[in-house]
Design an enzyme around this catalytic site. Structure first.
Site, PDB file in Angstrom:
ATOM      1  N   SER A 114       0.843  -1.188   0.000  1.00  0.00           N
ATOM      2  CA  SER A 114       0.000   0.000   0.000  1.00  0.00           C
ATOM      3  C   SER A 114       0.879   1.239   0.000  1.00  0.00           C
ATOM      4  O   SER A 114       2.011   1.202   0.481  1.00  0.00           O
ATOM      5  CB  SER A 114      -0.838  -0.019   1.274  1.00  0.00           C
ATOM      6  N   SER A 115       0.336   2.347  -0.498  1.00  0.00           N
ATOM      7  CA  SER A 115       1.120   3.588  -0.498  1.00  0.00           C
ATOM      8  C   SER A 115       1.322   4.133   0.918  1.00  0.00           C
ATOM      9  O   SER A 115       2.138   5.029   1.112  1.00  0.00           O
ATOM     10  CB  SER A 115       0.459   4.641  -1.394  1.00  0.00           C
ATOM     11  N   CYS A 116       0.600   3.598   1.907  1.00  0.00           N
ATOM     12  CA  CYS A 116       0.785   4.127   3.270  1.00  0.00           C
ATOM     13  C   CYS A 116       2.046   3.580   3.944  1.00  0.00           C
ATOM     14  O   CYS A 116       2.339   3.931   5.079  1.00  0.00           O
ATOM     15  CB  CYS A 116      -0.446   3.908   4.125  1.00  0.00           C
ATOM     16  N   TYR A 143      -1.090  -0.813  10.147  1.00  0.00           N
ATOM     17  CA  TYR A 143      -1.212  -1.457   8.829  1.00  0.00           C
ATOM     18  C   TYR A 143       0.095  -1.281   8.049  1.00  0.00           C
ATOM     19  O   TYR A 143       0.597  -2.225   7.439  1.00  0.00           O
ATOM     20  CB  TYR A 143      -2.381  -0.788   8.099  1.00  0.00           C
ATOM     21  N   LYS A 147       2.629  -4.104   6.475  1.00  0.00           N
ATOM     22  CA  LYS A 147       2.906  -4.193   5.035  1.00  0.00           C
ATOM     23  C   LYS A 147       4.412  -4.047   4.751  1.00  0.00           C
ATOM     24  O   LYS A 147       4.934  -4.691   3.842  1.00  0.00           O
ATOM     25  CB  LYS A 147       2.104  -3.135   4.272  1.00  0.00           C
ATOM     26  N   HIS A 186     -13.129   3.255   3.135  1.00  0.00           N
ATOM     27  CA  HIS A 186     -12.262   4.337   2.683  1.00  0.00           C
ATOM     28  C   HIS A 186     -13.138   5.480   2.156  1.00  0.00           C
ATOM     29  O   HIS A 186     -14.341   5.350   2.023  1.00  0.00           O
ATOM     30  CB  HIS A 186     -11.314   3.826   1.588  1.00  0.00           C
TER      31      HIS A 186
HETATM   32  P1  GDP Z   1      -6.299   7.229   4.173  1.00  0.00           P
HETATM   33  O1  GDP Z   1      -5.905   7.466   2.749  1.00  0.00           O
HETATM   34  O2  GDP Z   1      -5.535   6.145   4.832  1.00  0.00           O
HETATM   35  O3  GDP Z   1      -6.273   8.509   4.977  1.00  0.00           O
HETATM   36  O4  GDP Z   1      -7.779   6.630   4.174  1.00  0.00           O
HETATM   37  P2  GDP Z   1      -9.281   7.128   3.910  1.00  0.00           P
HETATM   38  O5  GDP Z   1      -9.653   6.773   2.518  1.00  0.00           O
HETATM   39  O6  GDP Z   1     -10.113   6.533   4.998  1.00  0.00           O
HETATM   40  O7  GDP Z   1      -9.309   8.700   4.097  1.00  0.00           O
HETATM   41  C1  GDP Z   1      -8.785   9.609   3.162  1.00  0.00           C
HETATM   42  C2  GDP Z   1      -9.162  11.021   3.521  1.00  0.00           C
HETATM   43  O8  GDP Z   1     -10.567  11.217   3.287  1.00  0.00           O
HETATM   44  C3  GDP Z   1      -8.920  11.429   4.988  1.00  0.00           C
HETATM   45  O9  GDP Z   1      -8.463  12.768   4.996  1.00  0.00           O
HETATM   46  C4  GDP Z   1     -10.330  11.351   5.578  1.00  0.00           C
HETATM   47  O10 GDP Z   1     -10.508  12.179   6.731  1.00  0.00           O
HETATM   48  C5  GDP Z   1     -11.159  11.864   4.404  1.00  0.00           C
HETATM   49  N1  GDP Z   1     -12.590  11.551   4.478  1.00  0.00           N
HETATM   50  C6  GDP Z   1     -13.594  12.439   4.292  1.00  0.00           C
HETATM   51  N2  GDP Z   1     -14.792  11.876   4.501  1.00  0.00           N
HETATM   52  C7  GDP Z   1     -14.538  10.571   4.786  1.00  0.00           C
HETATM   53  C8  GDP Z   1     -15.399   9.465   5.093  1.00  0.00           C
HETATM   54  O11 GDP Z   1     -16.620   9.577   5.156  1.00  0.00           O
HETATM   55  N3  GDP Z   1     -14.788   8.261   5.314  1.00  0.00           N
HETATM   56  C9  GDP Z   1     -13.419   8.116   5.233  1.00  0.00           C
HETATM   57  N4  GDP Z   1     -12.905   6.904   5.438  1.00  0.00           N
HETATM   58  N5  GDP Z   1     -12.595   9.150   4.991  1.00  0.00           N
HETATM   59  C10 GDP Z   1     -13.143  10.363   4.764  1.00  0.00           C
END
Ligand code: GDP
Length: 317
Positions: A114-116, A143, A147, A186
């Site tokens: 993953s990119s994280c 996570y 990874k 996500h």
């Molecule tokens: P990340 O890439 O590991 O941070 O995973 P996410 O896909 O969960 O979140 C990406 C970004 O989207 C973060 O800045 C979250 O705060 C934002 N975000 C905005 N609304 C939402 C939501 O309803 N769900 C999630 N999961 N993220 C959200």
């Protein structure tokens, strides 16, 4: 460009571990056009966190090639609140599959990361070699550490035992069979589910977590699966390979695109009590592009396809 062929899937037994997930199922879909036998193990049949179960299943089925798409995955909230599951399940799954693959003479294995895995403040776009050059993003460190261990595991088996185990690091993915449970999803599926619900309810606004300012790169899962099969056939090396589009959008832009796709005209209401996570996570996809692979599906087009799937298969919450 002619890309050298390093491994043929033709006539091979190919195990897709994690075939019920978004990426695993996309890999299965993609493999249907290859001349290979696809193997899958149901969760009731094999708990991938249990070494003896993985060993017994592999000894019985003897795959030639393995895609490790099985993982405990989730969005920012799930990662942050269920750290034990995210680190333990992922370490166990990868250790069991990689070791059993070596013991059973698997010819080729592709491990998905993953990119994280990259440092929170790595220079953007992130090349493969920024790995382990700085501190991780705290919200998904559990996570990420698992990874990173998976990368080192595959590299160690390559060095010590000569196993052709390769590593692909995809960016944020979305697509068919995504997880739409708002407590663990996500952002892309979360926005689809939330905007759809707001439209149905005639709500004046839809909630977006954080500031909307973080930037993310989104790749359609079917494209990611195509890249995995491409790497399986054309790549053999110790170094991990980034898989993405090379372009990024802000979370606000993502939310606006979802609103356009769904036809929702309300406002975006940003909830600053929720975390932003990493400020940016853009991959440098130069290595993969040099090998001859680029993503095909644009963000708006992919979101339309994902939304169509959502309408057909998910009960709106
Ligand atoms: P990340 O890439 O590991 O941070 O995973 P996410 O896909 O969960 O979140 C990406 C970004 O989207 C973060 O800045 C979250 O705060 C934002 N975000 C905005 N609304 C939402 C939501 O309803 N769900 C999630 N999961 N993220 C959200």
């Amino acid at each position: 460009m002619t890309v050298p062929h390093v491994y043929s899937l033709s006539g091979k037994r190919v195990w897709v571990a994690g075939h019920r997930g978004m990426v695993g199922s996309a890999i299965v879909d993609r493999l249907r056009s290859e001349d290979c036998e696809i193997l899958t193990a149901g969760r009731d049949e094999v708990d991938l966190r249990r070494q003896a179960e993985v060993e017994a299943w592999m000894a019985k089925t003897r795959p030639h090639a393995v895609f490790v798409a099985a993982a405990r995955v989730g969005g920012i909230m799930a990662n942050n609140t269920r750290p034990a599951e995210f680190i333990y399940d992922n370490l166990a799954i990868e250790a069991n599959i990689v070791d059993a693959s070596w013991r059973n003479g698997v010819e080729k294995l592709l491990f998905l990361g993953s990119s994280c895995i990259y440092p929170r403040l790595a220079p953007q776009p992130m090349t493969e070699d920024v790995l382990l050059t700085g501190p991780l993003e705290p919200t998904n460190q559990w996570y990420a550490v698992a990874k990173i261990a998976g990368i080192k595991l595959c590299q160690a088996y390559r060095r010590q035992y000569g196993c052709d185990f390769i590593l692909a690091m995809p960016t944020n993915l979305y697509g068919y069979r995504d997880n739409y449970d708002l407590t663990s999803s996500h952002v892309a599926p979360a926005m689809i589910a939330k905007v759809h619900a707001a439209k149905l309810a005639g709500a004046p606004s839809v909630e977006v977590w954080g500031s909307g300012a973080p930037k993310r790169e989104f790749l359609f899962a079917a494209d990611a699966a195509d890249a995995m099969v491409f790497l399986m056939r054309h790549y053999s090396g110790e170094e991990h390979v980034n898989v993405g589009t090379g372009t990024e959008v802000t979370i606000r832009e993502l939310a606006e695109t979802v609103c356009r796709v769904i036809g929702y005209q309300g406002r975006l209401a940003f909830d600053s009590s929720k975390p932003d996570g990493a400020p940016r996570k853009l991959l440098d996809v130069g290595r993969l592009a040099d090998m001859g692979w680029v993503a095909q599906t644009g963000l708006e087009e992919g979101l339309r396809l994902a939304y169509d799937w959502y309408l057909a298969h998910e009960t709106p919450r």
